[in-house]
Design an enzyme around this catalytic site. Structure first.
Site, PDB file in Angstrom:
ATOM      1  N   LYS A 157      62.648   5.620 -43.896  1.00 14.44           N
ATOM      2  CA  LYS A 157      62.041   4.485 -44.606  1.00 14.44           C
ATOM      3  C   LYS A 157      62.921   4.232 -45.827  1.00 14.44           C
ATOM      4  O   LYS A 157      62.607   4.624 -46.950  1.00 14.44           O
ATOM      5  CB  LYS A 157      60.578   4.786 -44.977  1.00 14.44           C
ATOM      6  CG  LYS A 157      59.813   3.538 -45.377  1.00 14.44           C
ATOM      7  CD  LYS A 157      58.324   3.803 -45.421  1.00 14.44           C
ATOM      8  CE  LYS A 157      57.597   2.773 -46.280  1.00 14.44           C
ATOM      9  NZ  LYS A 157      57.734   1.389 -45.877  1.00 14.44           N
TER      10      LYS A 157
HETATM   11  N1  PMP Z   1      57.357  -1.000 -40.267  1.00 14.90           N
HETATM   12  C1  PMP Z   1      57.814  -1.298 -41.492  1.00 14.90           C
HETATM   13  C2  PMP Z   1      59.098  -2.040 -41.616  1.00 14.90           C
HETATM   14  C3  PMP Z   1      57.111  -0.911 -42.627  1.00 14.90           C
HETATM   15  O1  PMP Z   1      57.559  -1.207 -43.852  1.00 14.90           O
HETATM   16  C4  PMP Z   1      55.879  -0.223 -42.484  1.00 14.90           C
HETATM   17  C5  PMP Z   1      55.097   0.191 -43.698  1.00 14.90           C
HETATM   18  N2  PMP Z   1      55.517   1.456 -44.140  1.00 14.90           N
HETATM   19  C6  PMP Z   1      55.428   0.060 -41.183  1.00 14.90           C
HETATM   20  C7  PMP Z   1      56.193  -0.342 -40.103  1.00 14.90           C
HETATM   21  C8  PMP Z   1      54.140   0.801 -40.954  1.00 14.90           C
HETATM   22  O2  PMP Z   1      54.236   2.122 -41.371  1.00 14.90           O
HETATM   23  P1  PMP Z   1      52.964   2.951 -41.893  1.00 14.90           P
HETATM   24  O3  PMP Z   1      51.859   2.653 -40.945  1.00 14.90           O
HETATM   25  O4  PMP Z   1      53.412   4.365 -41.841  1.00 14.90           O
HETATM   26  O5  PMP Z   1      52.671   2.456 -43.258  1.00 14.90           O
END
Ligand code: PMP
Length: 291
Positions: A157
């Site tokens: 991330k």
């Molecule tokens: N894809 C992207 C590009 C994101 O920024 C997020 C948010 N973190 C997600 C998917 C979903 O991830 P999560 O459910 O772990 O927040």
């Protein structure tokens, strides 16, 4: 009235092991992260004083940093403590929590091996990412595609991956939409700019295999929740020409939670029974006190 900008608010930010007043939580302009995107982050939500899947987020922060070749200088337990203490200090029980780690300002070139690594935690009160959830949001098609796994570190991330997300989200908003659906480098459906995507056809849920984008925690939680409710979930490659065959669609993410979609580039979707069940199911789960 618009909220005060983050740099001009009361409160605290945890930064490199200390709580600093929010107005003083600054970094130098020659910070490597700002020039070369050497930064990883997490977006989390606290419900009734407890961050949902908190430890998973802290572990993912470490993993994201490792993929970018650096080590978060605070152990998962220390990050966990910092988040909880910050929430307590701010007096928030329902809030968004942002955690980040980045390369500092010793060396400013493409190479930055000797730079110190920094970390911070901030929090603010934030309602729904998309207002009026059950009304459903409108997506357009993004002008940018998710890169191949050998083009960008898609399992991290990492801040740099959001360059195309911001461009796509701005293009969508400029055209009057809420968000954009991104295809991947192969032309398959991938995700939205900050959330994963799901579809429903004949009572079965279909969602793209996360092989070049984040396998979000909310995505994983919602898949489990759906299966527990006896709904079949299929993870597979999904192509744009299938969009018209789906009746429901929704996004998932820590910020977006479960958000139904009512349109994708002119194609209508109905925020229906399965979307509603999962909106409420996820909400019940996040508010359940489960240590
Ligand atoms: N894809 C992207 C590009 C994101 O920024 C997020 C948010 N973190 C997600 C998917 C979903 O991830 P999560 O459910 O772990 O927040």
């Amino acid at each position: 009235m618009a909220a005060a900008p983050f740099h001009d608010r009361d409160g605290w930010v945890w930064m490199d092991g200390e709580f600093v007043p929010q107005r003083e939580a600054k970094v130098h302009v020659l910070t490597h992260a700002m020039h070369y995107a050497s930064c990883v982050f997490e977006g989390e939500r606290a419900y009734d004083g407890e961050i949902f899947r908190s430890r998973d987020h802290s572990e993912r922060l470490h993993k994201s940093a490792k993929i970018l070749g650096f080590q978060v200088p605070y152990a998962v337990d220390e990050i966990e403590r910092a988040k909880q203490e910050l929430l307590n200090k701010m007096g928030f029980s329902d809030a968004y929590v942002r955690v980040l780690a980045w390369r500092g300002s010793e060396q400013l070139g493409v190479s930055a091996k000797s730079n110190t690594i920094h970390a911070a935690v901030a929090t603010w009160q934030w309602g729904d990412y998309f207002a009026d959830k059950m009304a459903g949001i409108r997506l357009t098609i993004a002008p940018w595609r998710r890169p191949a796994p050998d083009t960008a570190p898609c399992n991290s991330k990492a801040a740099g991956l959001y360059m195309i997300c911001t461009l796509s989200k701005h293009a969508a908003e400029d055209a009057g939409f809420n968000d954009a659906l991104m295809f991947d480098w192969r032309g398959q459906i991938a995700e939205a700019t900050g959330a994963n995507i799901f579809f429903v056809r004949d009572g079965v849920i279909h969602t793209p295999t996360p092989d070049c984008f984040l396998n979000g925690f909310t995505r994983q939680t919602v898949i489990k929740l759906a299966r527990e409710k006896g709904i079949e979930v299929v993870e597979r490659a999904i192509f744009p020409n299938e969009l018209a065959t789906f009746s429901e669609a929704f996004l998932t993410g820590s910020a977006a939670e479960v958000t139904p979609i009512r349109e994708i580039a002119g194609m209508p979707f109905k925020p229906g029974k399965i979307s509603e069940e999962l909106v409420h199911g996820y909400s019940a789960l996040t508010r359940r006190k489960n240590a």
